[in-house]
Scaffold this motif. Structure first.
Motif, PDB file in Angstrom:
ATOM      1  N   TYR A   1       0.831  -1.208   0.000  1.00  0.00           N
ATOM      2  CA  TYR A   1       0.000   0.000   0.000  1.00  0.00           C
ATOM      3  C   TYR A   1       0.864   1.255   0.000  1.00  0.00           C
ATOM      4  O   TYR A   1       0.408   2.323  -0.339  1.00  0.00           O
ATOM      5  CB  TYR A   1      -0.957   0.003   1.196  1.00  0.00           C
ATOM      6  CG  TYR A   1      -2.257  -0.728   0.920  1.00  0.00           C
ATOM      7  CD1 TYR A   1      -3.450  -0.044   0.769  1.00  0.00           C
ATOM      8  CD2 TYR A   1      -2.278  -2.109   0.767  1.00  0.00           C
ATOM      9  CE1 TYR A   1      -4.642  -0.708   0.486  1.00  0.00           C
ATOM     10  CE2 TYR A   1      -3.458  -2.787   0.489  1.00  0.00           C
ATOM     11  CZ  TYR A   1      -4.633  -2.079   0.348  1.00  0.00           C
ATOM     12  OH  TYR A   1      -5.797  -2.742   0.059  1.00  0.00           O
TER      13      TYR A   1
ATOM     14  N   ARG B   1     -12.008   2.563   4.183  1.00  0.00           N
ATOM     15  CA  ARG B   1     -10.935   1.739   4.755  1.00  0.00           C
ATOM     16  C   ARG B   1     -10.006   2.484   5.728  1.00  0.00           C
ATOM     17  O   ARG B   1      -9.651   1.940   6.776  1.00  0.00           O
ATOM     18  CB  ARG B   1     -10.114   1.067   3.648  1.00  0.00           C
ATOM     19  CG  ARG B   1     -10.964   0.144   2.761  1.00  0.00           C
ATOM     20  CD  ARG B   1     -10.137  -0.590   1.731  1.00  0.00           C
ATOM     21  NE  ARG B   1      -9.407  -1.687   2.326  1.00  0.00           N
ATOM     22  CZ  ARG B   1      -8.123  -1.690   2.569  1.00  0.00           C
ATOM     23  NH1 ARG B   1      -7.387  -0.656   2.226  1.00  0.00           N
ATOM     24  NH2 ARG B   1      -7.555  -2.715   3.130  1.00  0.00           N
ATOM     25  N   PRO B   2      -9.604   3.731   5.431  1.00  0.00           N
ATOM     26  CA  PRO B   2      -8.710   4.399   6.390  1.00  0.00           C
ATOM     27  C   PRO B   2      -9.376   4.585   7.748  1.00  0.00           C
ATOM     28  O   PRO B   2      -8.720   4.473   8.784  1.00  0.00           O
ATOM     29  CB  PRO B   2      -8.439   5.762   5.732  1.00  0.00           C
ATOM     30  CG  PRO B   2      -8.718   5.551   4.285  1.00  0.00           C
ATOM     31  CD  PRO B   2      -9.829   4.545   4.219  1.00  0.00           C
TER      32      PRO B   2
ATOM     33  N   GLY C   1      -7.873   1.649   9.615  1.00  0.00           N
ATOM     34  CA  GLY C   1      -6.570   2.316   9.597  1.00  0.00           C
ATOM     35  C   GLY C   1      -5.717   2.043   8.370  1.00  0.00           C
ATOM     36  O   GLY C   1      -4.489   2.160   8.431  1.00  0.00           O
ATOM     37  N   SER C   2      -6.347   1.703   7.267  1.00  0.00           N
ATOM     38  CA  SER C   2      -5.553   1.419   6.064  1.00  0.00           C
ATOM     39  C   SER C   2      -4.935   2.696   5.526  1.00  0.00           C
ATOM     40  O   SER C   2      -5.533   3.756   5.582  1.00  0.00           O
ATOM     41  CB  SER C   2      -6.438   0.854   4.962  1.00  0.00           C
ATOM     42  OG  SER C   2      -7.208  -0.174   5.466  1.00  0.00           O
ATOM     43  N   ARG C   3      -3.771   2.537   4.973  1.00  0.00           N
ATOM     44  CA  ARG C   3      -3.105   3.699   4.405  1.00  0.00           C
ATOM     45  C   ARG C   3      -3.212   3.659   2.887  1.00  0.00           C
ATOM     46  O   ARG C   3      -2.784   2.710   2.235  1.00  0.00           O
ATOM     47  CB  ARG C   3      -1.632   3.698   4.807  1.00  0.00           C
ATOM     48  CG  ARG C   3      -0.920   4.961   4.343  1.00  0.00           C
ATOM     49  CD  ARG C   3       0.560   4.901   4.641  1.00  0.00           C
ATOM     50  NE  ARG C   3       1.238   5.934   3.892  1.00  0.00           N
ATOM     51  CZ  ARG C   3       1.654   7.070   4.419  1.00  0.00           C
ATOM     52  NH1 ARG C   3       1.480   7.290   5.692  1.00  0.00           N
ATOM     53  NH2 ARG C   3       2.256   7.971   3.672  1.00  0.00           N
ATOM     54  N   HIS C   4      -3.835   4.670   2.337  1.00  0.00           N
ATOM     55  CA  HIS C   4      -3.890   4.806   0.880  1.00  0.00           C
ATOM     56  C   HIS C   4      -3.029   5.994   0.485  1.00  0.00           C
ATOM     57  O   HIS C   4      -3.231   7.097   0.988  1.00  0.00           O
ATOM     58  CB  HIS C   4      -5.333   5.035   0.419  1.00  0.00           C
ATOM     59  CG  HIS C   4      -6.201   3.819   0.555  1.00  0.00           C
ATOM     60  ND1 HIS C   4      -6.512   3.010  -0.503  1.00  0.00           N
ATOM     61  CD2 HIS C   4      -6.783   3.265   1.639  1.00  0.00           C
ATOM     62  CE1 HIS C   4      -7.267   2.004  -0.085  1.00  0.00           C
ATOM     63  NE2 HIS C   4      -7.439   2.130   1.212  1.00  0.00           N
TER      64      HIS C   4
ATOM     65  N   PHE D   1      -8.688  10.932   5.668  1.00  0.00           N
ATOM     66  CA  PHE D   1      -8.086   9.957   4.751  1.00  0.00           C
ATOM     67  C   PHE D   1      -6.592   9.782   5.033  1.00  0.00           C
ATOM     68  O   PHE D   1      -6.031   8.724   4.819  1.00  0.00           O
ATOM     69  CB  PHE D   1      -8.245  10.417   3.301  1.00  0.00           C
ATOM     70  CG  PHE D   1      -9.648  10.322   2.781  1.00  0.00           C
ATOM     71  CD1 PHE D   1     -10.229   9.090   2.555  1.00  0.00           C
ATOM     72  CD2 PHE D   1     -10.386  11.468   2.524  1.00  0.00           C
ATOM     73  CE1 PHE D   1     -11.535   8.992   2.069  1.00  0.00           C
ATOM     74  CE2 PHE D   1     -11.685  11.378   2.032  1.00  0.00           C
ATOM     75  CZ  PHE D   1     -12.258  10.141   1.803  1.00  0.00           C
ATOM     76  N   GLY D   2      -5.967  10.858   5.501  1.00  0.00           N
ATOM     77  CA  GLY D   2      -4.534  10.773   5.785  1.00  0.00           C
ATOM     78  C   GLY D   2      -4.075  12.032   6.494  1.00  0.00           C
ATOM     79  O   GLY D   2      -4.509  13.134   6.144  1.00  0.00           O
TER      80      GLY D   2
ATOM     81  N   ARG E   1       0.509  14.146   5.413  1.00  0.00           N
ATOM     82  CA  ARG E   1       0.985  13.579   4.150  1.00  0.00           C
ATOM     83  C   ARG E   1       1.729  14.645   3.363  1.00  0.00           C
ATOM     84  O   ARG E   1       1.258  15.777   3.250  1.00  0.00           O
ATOM     85  CB  ARG E   1      -0.202  13.092   3.308  1.00  0.00           C
ATOM     86  CG  ARG E   1      -0.990  11.982   3.935  1.00  0.00           C
ATOM     87  CD  ARG E   1      -0.171  10.705   4.036  1.00  0.00           C
ATOM     88  NE  ARG E   1      -1.002   9.618   4.544  1.00  0.00           N
ATOM     89  CZ  ARG E   1      -1.767   8.861   3.764  1.00  0.00           C
ATOM     90  NH1 ARG E   1      -1.787   9.038   2.466  1.00  0.00           N
ATOM     91  NH2 ARG E   1      -2.510   7.913   4.298  1.00  0.00           N
TER      92      ARG E   1
END
Ligand SMILES: *Cc1c(COP(=O)(O)O)cnc(C)c1O
Length: 413
Positions: free
Chosen positions: A223, A298-299, A303-306, A333-334, A337
């Protein structure tokens, strides 16, 4: 896919929009197939729940894939996409006997993951072959939300219950034609996976009429830069050797099956959203896009990182941003970054947006779910229209008499 191509798709179809690159899906499919070229019969059953657009299912069909489905609706989508029932495996958990019978009547391979349903199904339909989902109690990965083989998991029939399972099979005279496991979402350590597969082979020896052994999925894809990913070539080599040895001992060539979702479609997908507002606060710079967890959860969910890139300003100097949505909830979302300088109106691309993104989208805040576009042989094809206000109203029943207010106003549309 190139950023310029993505940008022109956002211009043509508007944002937010999901884009899928068919070339990447094909190359992932071929990579996995090649990794297992030493087994005489391989079946890849694409996990529909990752991305269920019919165009994607048709692409999978053209590649020679089968399907892994978890609901009767996914089964029906697969049949609509042209799959023959024998190429569809149905692996539900916690669903009713009635739904399983409905799937069986459609001719798909049934996979049962609990003894109660196994006993009921076997008593009523001893002539329909059934695969059983086994829980080998092996921890894959570290996150208990996505590790489904361990002791507290709701998935599968515990290997410690095999004696009870065998008793049911004998008493009902049913036919077990496949053994299945799905240990979790990430194969980080091939040896752990091979250990689980040994348990599956041991279990398999109890059944005389097997056609296949299904190792589920768990292929990890990167990812972000430096992420561990499953070495499918090494896994292919080692598991194929063990599988071929097992078949020799078993006395018959069996089919080796996998059910990859993420591996096939994650990296092929991009989510494009437009920046509505750039907001400087005392602590950070927020970039708010015309989306939120209603489109890509998902984030926020686990906690998924896109990775996020600004495809409108690829050469701009980088700054730190917090990318957030427009939903009335915290929908980050993040954070922190580094992204090429963002102006209002820019298009941000979220990577790895093929798997578990659109299929988890909702209408929260009464927003429309995005359009979907397939990039195939250098051309963009619309494969799902953006929703409209009619979609928000669909299935709502106007109880006009109940509150003495007027019928839904046509002009509000
Ligand atoms: C979700 C699921 C898969 C696919 O998992 P990925 O991590 O997306 O590859 C495979 N098999 C079963 C039974 C599943 O529920």
């Amino acid at each position: 896919m190139q950023a310029t191509q993505l940008l022109s798709i956002a211009q043509e179809f508007g944002a937010p929009v999901y884009v899928y690159d068919s070339e990447k899906i094909s190359s992932q499919f071929n990579r996995l197939t090649n990794a297992f070229k030493n087994v005489s019969s391989l079946r890849l059953n694409y996990a529909v729940k990752a991305l269920s657009n019919i165009a994607i299912l048709k692409l999978m069909n053209s590649l020679g894939s089968g399907l892994d489905t978890v609901s009767i609706q996914e089964v029906k989508l697969g049949l609509l996409a042209g799959f023959s029932p024998e190429k569809i495996i149905y692996t539900p958990n916690g669903v009713s006997l009635e739904e399983i019978e409905e799937a069986a009547a459609l001719g798909v391979q049934i996979n049962i993951d609990n003894l109660s349903i196994l006993e009921q199904f076997g008593s009523k339909h001893p002539d329909i072959p059934v695969c059983i989902r086994v829980n080998p109690h092996v921890m894959a990965g570290g996150n208990s939300n996505i590790s489904v083989g361990h002791i507290d998991s709701k998935f599968g029939i515990s290997i410690h219950q095999i004696p009870h399972l065998l008793r049911i099979v004998e008493l009902t005279n049913m036919n077990i034609n496949g053994i299945h496991m799905h240990t979790g979402s990430d194969i980080l350590d091939i040896d752990v996976f091979l250990y689980a597969s040994e348990i599956l082979f041991e279990t398999a020896k109890n059944f005389k009429n097997l056609d296949f052994i299904d190792f589920g999925s768990g292929f990890k894809v990167p990812y972000k830069e430096g992420d561990i990913q499953t070495n499918v070539e090494e896994l292919g080599k080692k598991l194929s050797t063990k599988f071929n040895e097992f078949c020799k001992e078993y006395g018959r060539e069996l089919t080796l099956a996998f059910e990859p979702g993420k591996f096939l479609v994650s990296e092929a997908g991009f989510f494009l959203a437009k920046v509505n507002v750039v907001k400087q606060t005392t602590s950070t710079v927020f970039a708010s896009v015309d989306s939120g967890f209603n489109h890509l959860i998902r984030p926020m969910l686990y906690g998924s990182r896109h990775e996020i890139i600004n495809i409108s300003n690829l050469e701009g100097r980088e700054r730190y941003y917090s990318v957030v949505g427009y939903i009335c909830e915290t929908d980050t979302f993040g954070s922190n970054r580094r992204i090429n300088e963002i102006s209002e109106g820019d298009i941000l691309a979220f990577k790895n947006a093929g798997a578990y993104c659109f299929t988890m989208a909702s209408n929260y805040n009464s927003r429309y779910r995005p359009a979907e576009v397939l990039w195939h042989k250098g051309k963009a094809h619309l494969i799902r229209e953006r929703e409209t206000f009619d979609d928000i109203l669909r299935n709502q029943v106007d109880v006009e008499d109940l509150f003495q207010v007027k019928k839904l106003k046509a002009e509000a549309k």
